[in-house]
Design a protein around this motif. Structure first.
Motif, short mmCIF file in Angstrom:
data_model
loop_
_atom_site.label_atom_id
_atom_site.label_comp_id
_atom_site.label_asym_id
_atom_site.label_seq_id
_atom_site.Cartn_x
_atom_site.Cartn_y
_atom_site.Cartn_z
N ASP A 279 68.50 35.16 -24.77
CA ASP A 279 67.29 35.52 -23.72
C ASP A 279 67.31 34.14 -23.06
O ASP A 279 66.27 34.07 -22.07
CB ASP A 279 66.05 35.81 -24.58
N LYS B 148 64.46 27.40 -22.97
CA LYS B 148 63.48 28.62 -22.65
C LYS B 148 63.28 28.92 -21.23
O LYS B 148 63.09 28.13 -20.34
CB LYS B 148 62.08 28.58 -23.32
N LYS B 149 63.45 30.17 -20.93
CA LYS B 149 63.57 30.61 -19.32
C LYS B 149 61.95 30.14 -19.04
O LYS B 149 61.96 29.73 -17.59
CB LYS B 149 63.71 32.12 -19.14
N GLU B 150 60.90 30.43 -19.58
CA GLU B 150 59.81 30.01 -18.79
C GLU B 150 59.74 28.37 -18.50
O GLU B 150 59.20 27.92 -17.82
CB GLU B 150 58.49 30.53 -19.81
N THR B 151 60.28 27.67 -19.38
CA THR B 151 60.36 26.12 -19.19
C THR B 151 61.25 25.66 -18.04
O THR B 151 61.05 25.19 -16.88
CB THR B 151 61.12 25.45 -20.32
N THR C 16 61.79 27.90 -15.39
CA THR C 16 61.11 28.52 -14.23
C THR C 16 59.93 27.65 -13.72
O THR C 16 59.86 27.21 -12.66
CB THR C 16 60.47 29.92 -14.40
N SER C 17 59.04 27.07 -14.71
CA SER C 17 57.93 26.48 -14.27
C SER C 17 58.25 25.20 -13.80
O SER C 17 57.69 24.39 -13.08
CB SER C 17 57.03 26.50 -15.43
N SER D 299 59.64 25.68 -9.37
CA SER D 299 58.53 25.33 -8.67
C SER D 299 58.60 24.22 -7.75
O SER D 299 57.96 23.85 -6.60
CB SER D 299 57.12 24.86 -9.57
N THR E 46 66.66 33.90 -11.79
CA THR E 46 65.75 34.76 -12.17
C THR E 46 65.34 35.86 -11.30
O THR E 46 64.67 36.86 -11.72
CB THR E 46 64.36 33.84 -12.01
#
Length: 330
Positions: free
Chosen positions: A72, A126-129, A131-132, A136, A153
């Motif tokens: 993931d 981690k994907k959210e890291t 991304t954010s 951005s 993404t």
């Protein structure tokens, strides 16, 4: 740990590597999820890697093949030394010293046994890291950076990877080595330093234009430098046509249009519109030029049409966007 100490550390044989050298098969030093079936790829869990934060850095164990697997999280492979032969989505990919391969989540990949001089570094996030922290910062500077930032993404099939041809980029390699010194050393504030080096590394990768992207079933001639094609659109967005673009790169227009759609998820017209609106948004936020002049400068003669597509893209009219940007609401 300095760079010389790092080199000695990476080349030394660890316990798992010693076992793999003797047994000639993979010795799992990370607890993995059950395989879906005996011979198929297995899902590697997140939990063993992120007990100490959202970024984990490790040396790939040599001397035995890594079976096909997927996960993931986002994975960045850095070839510190030698070569690395991988199978990614059924395609053989050979990575050489200095190259970087960025893998999306759920990409099925495996690694052929690596030799004594072959050193691969896995940087997993981690994907959210990812991304954010990264998207951005870079997702609105142009369609080249937009493609690189969203290739991972936005592909709902999650089967993408990007190889960065960065063997001659000395700054990147210095950042990579310094990152590893923090990861494998014991200095204070290493987590903070790792995070900042990651941002520098991704910023440096944005400068690397020779990029190879995968596309199952493509012929060799389809491996055009997609970033150069997008860069051409970015520089000629005002009057670029699919015909002029295909002539510039010696492609059939229909073939190139289909290739762009397949690789980016957007048609040629959508890519041009994206770049025009990115330029317009920048002018709205940073100049006092009349909206009608801005619309015309980016290639739209109809002000009403410009208002409509701008609102579709940004969720606000051009005037509202300008006011919100200047008031700090957005």
């Amino acid at each position: 740990m300095n760079h010389s100490e790092l080199d000695r550390y990476l080349r030394a044989m660890n316990e798992t590597e010693a076992k793999q050298l003797m047994l000639k098969h993979n010795v799992n030093d990370i607890a993995s999820a059950p395989r879906r079936h005996e011979e198929g790829p297995f899902r590697m869990p997140d939990s063993p890697f992120f007990t100490d934060g959202p970024i984990h850095i490790r040396k790939h164990n040599r001397f035995a093949p890594m079976p096909l697997h997927y996960h993931d999280f986002i994975e960045l492979n850095y070839i510190y030394s030698g070569t690395c032969r991988q199978t990614i989505n059924g395609e053989e990919v050979v990575l050489r010293e200095g190259q970087v391969c960025l893998l999306d989540s759920d990409v099925v990949h495996g690694i052929v046994a690596m030799g004594d001089n072959d050193i691969l570094i896995n940087i997993i996030m981690k994907k959210e890291t990812f991304t954010s922290s990264f998207l951005s910062r870079f997702s609105s500077q142009g369609i080249v950076s937009d493609f690189l930032a969203n290739a991972i993404t936005e592909n709902t099939n999650h089967n993408r990877y990007i190889v960065f041809e960065c063997g001659d980029h000395g700054e990147l390699h210095w950042f990579m080595r310094s990152l590893m010194c923090e990861a494998f050393g014991d200095r204070a504030y290493s987590k903070e330093m790792i995070y900042n080096y990651i941002m520098l590394i991704f910023t440096e990768l944005m400068r690397v234009y020779t990029v190879r992207t995968n596309s199952a079933g493509d012929h060799a001639e389809a491996r055009a430098d997609l970033i150069q094609v997008l860069d051409y659109i970015e520089r000629n967005y005002r009057d670029c046509t699919l015909t002029s673009l295909s002539r510039a790169f010696n492609f059939n227009a229909n073939y190139l249009g289909n290739l762009l759609k397949k690789r980016t998820g957007k048609t040629f017209i959508e890519l041009v519109k994206t770049q025009r609106l990115i330029q317009a948004a920048g002018l709205l936020a940073n100049t006092n030029r009349a909206i009608e002049d801005i619309a015309e400068s980016v290639g739209y003669s109809s002000l009403g049409f410009f208002y409509r597509i701008f609102a579709e893209q940004y969720g606000a009219t051009p005037m509202a966007y300008r006011n919100e940007k200047r008031s700090g609401v957005r």
